[in-house]
Design an enzyme around this catalytic site. Structure first.
Site, PDB file in Angstrom:
ATOM      1  CG  ASP A  24      -8.355   9.828 -19.004  1.00 26.30           C
ATOM      2  OD1 ASP A  24      -7.756   8.617 -19.541  1.00 26.30           O
ATOM      3  OD2 ASP A  24      -9.746   9.152 -18.466  1.00 26.30           O
ATOM      4  NE  ARG A  67      -2.868   0.567   3.431  1.00 25.10           N
ATOM      5  CZ  ARG A  67      -2.287   0.993   4.545  1.00 25.10           C
ATOM      6  NH1 ARG A  67      -1.864   2.346   4.201  1.00 25.10           N
ATOM      7  NH2 ARG A  67      -1.894   0.458   5.541  1.00 25.10           N
ATOM      8  CE1 TYR A  76     -14.816   4.751 -18.970  1.00 21.95           C
ATOM      9  CE2 TYR A  76     -14.406   5.424 -16.647  1.00 21.95           C
ATOM     10  CZ  TYR A  76     -14.867   4.513 -17.544  1.00 21.95           C
ATOM     11  OH  TYR A  76     -14.883   3.158 -17.066  1.00 21.95           O
TER      12      TYR A  76
HETATM   13  C1  LIG Z   1     -11.705   2.980 -18.713  1.00 21.18           C
HETATM   14  C2  LIG Z   1     -11.521   4.158 -18.630  1.00 21.18           C
HETATM   15  C3  LIG Z   1     -11.404   4.810 -17.435  1.00 21.18           C
HETATM   16  C4  LIG Z   1     -11.607   4.109 -15.953  1.00 21.18           C
HETATM   17  O1  LIG Z   1     -10.800   2.930 -15.887  1.00 21.18           O
HETATM   18  P1  LIG Z   1     -11.170   1.761 -15.055  1.00 21.18           P
HETATM   19  O2  LIG Z   1      -9.867   1.001 -15.112  1.00 21.18           O
HETATM   20  O3  LIG Z   1     -12.235   1.116 -15.822  1.00 21.18           O
HETATM   21  O4  LIG Z   1     -11.346   2.059 -13.609  1.00 21.18           O
HETATM   22  C5  LIG Z   1     -10.876   6.210 -17.406  1.00 21.18           C
HETATM   23  N1  LIG Z   1     -10.936   7.039 -18.515  1.00 21.18           N
HETATM   24  C6  LIG Z   1     -11.185   6.429 -19.584  1.00 21.18           C
HETATM   25  C7  LIG Z   1     -10.969   7.026 -20.969  1.00 21.18           C
HETATM   26  C8  LIG Z   1     -11.301   4.932 -19.719  1.00 21.18           C
HETATM   27  O5  LIG Z   1     -11.682   4.641 -20.993  1.00 21.18           O
END
Ligand SMILES: *Cc1c(COP(=O)(O)O)cnc(C)c1O
Length: 385
Positions: free
Chosen positions: A174, A48, A102
């Site tokens: 992201d 952790r 997302y």
């Molecule tokens: C899938 C996704 C997430 C979230 O990811 P998880 O691994 O499902 O928690 C965040 N941003 C984008 C663009 C995604 O495609």
């Protein structure tokens, strides 16, 4: 990073790897211990704390992939998104978010931020001016996602990064849809890069993970909260993810090439009304995508012409599976209005330009001929009804 490797495939294969000094095995040994003797008294090694041998090794590979100084590996993309965000803002602060995010990230903001008294606004569109328009006195952070889901709009990464710098704000992206193979936002001036490693990094639809990459300083800020929230990834899955990453460069390159072929095929097909893919010259931000991306990615969306039912089309596909998630080596398709964006109201979807018949296509590594043949037969079957 221990060594500076230049090429993406060298980084994928070797960066950060642990040497098996005992048996000289070809791959990083896996250390599953949750307890380590106090060798170096300062270092409390504990999963952790994100500092087990395998976590540290994979973090080095992740940092190398995104040209950052450091990284933290999380148990999911959302653990990475939530910890990165919450560690950089507090009650009374304001965050500017891109309008198209997302679904899980939108839910995090709209369902949780009020509880922490963190203010937020969504941009009108993804233009730099739209971000500037939302900045307030108490704004601390700007958050973007490009290419966006599901319409593959492109945000000008360096324009938003410059704006954030000018205003003294933290910039976060992201970068999941692009993958580090196709886009490196730190080179474009972004402070913090997040990936759902569940997607292109894992690549085989069998790992749930996330990662945050940035400077040593900002990763330390994220770590201070991460160790309290407890969102680390188990070492076994860390080890599997290292294995997956070795082929990411090859996989994503094949997916880029296939998606381009499929986008051009769909664009020329008279049963298809619209194709959204940044690699098409018809895409409104094609030039911007070309300037800031190294490849256009494996994701595309399209709409069938009036009279052809998208649900029926999906049911007739045999090779391309209807399924949630994306970025695996296998091609998958889904209807955003019924799945990823099903929780939005029809008005909200309309505002984002997501039609009920829109199909989001995650292009895999199969031979394009086989994918095209599958689409042909499905279109033929629904046209005969
Ligand atoms: C899938 C996704 C997430 C979230 O990811 P998880 O691994 O499902 O928690 C965040 N941003 C984008 C663009 C995604 O495609």
């Amino acid at each position: 990073m221990d060594k500076k490797y230049k090429g993406i495939n060298t980084i994928c294969t070797h960066a950060g790897e642990l040497e098996d000094t005992k048996f000289k095995g070809a791959v990083s040994p896996l250390y599953m211990a949750t307890s380590y003797a106090f060798e170096e008294v300062e270092v409390k090694r504990y999963p952790r704390y994100f500092n087990t041998p395998n976590q540290v090794a994979l973090a080095k590979k992740m940092a190398a992939l995104e040209h950052g100084e450091a990284a933290l590996i999380f148990g999911s993309g959302m653990a990475a998104v939530s910890t990165a965000l919450l560690s950089h803002v507090q009650s009374g602060d304001h965050v500017v978010f891109q309008n198209t995010l997302y679904g899980g990230t939108s839910n995090l903001i709209t369902e949780e931020f009020d509880k922490f008294k963190i203010e937020y606004s969504f941009t009108k569109d993804a233009s730099p001016a739209a971000f500037e328009a939302e900045i307030r006195e108490n704004t601390k952070l700007v958050y973007i996602e490009t290419p966006s889901n599901p319409l593959l709009t492109i945000t000008d990464v360096s324009a938003v990064a410059q704006l954030a710098k000018k205003k003294g704000l933290v910039s976060m992206i992201d970068n999941t849809f692009a993958s580090p193979v196709n886009q490196n936002p730190i080179d474009l001036g972004i402070d913090i890069v997040i990936h759902s490693a569940t997607k292109y990094m894992g690549g085989h639809s069998d790992i749930l993970a996330g990662v945050v990459i940035s400077s040593e300083d900002k990763i330390n800020t994220v770590f201070q909260m991460a160790k309290n929230l407890g969102g680390n990834l188990s070492d076994y899955t860390v080890w599997l993810l290292e294995r997956s990453l070795k082929t990411m460069g090859l996989r994503v390159k094949a997916q880029n090439e296939n998606a381009q072929v499929l986008a051009e095929y769909l664009y020329a097909n008279n049963k298809v009304a619209k194709v959204y893919y940044p690699g098409l010259t018809s895409h409104p931000e094609h030039e911007l995508a070309k300037a800031q991306m190294k490849g256009f990615g494996g994701m595309l969306s399209f709409e069938l012409i009036e009279g052809l039912n998208a649900d029926e089309f999906q049911k007739k596909l045999q090779l391309i599976k209807s399924s949630m998630s994306l970025a695996g080596v296998e091609s998958t398709i889904l209807s955003p209005s019924k799945t990823s964006h099903g929780l939005l109201t029809p008005e909200e979807r309309a505002k984002q330009g997501i039609k009920d018949g829109l199909l989001r296509f995650s292009v895999g590594i199969e031979e394009p001929e086989d994918l095209i043949a599958d689409i042909e037969q499905a279109l033929k079957a629904i046209s005969e009804n």
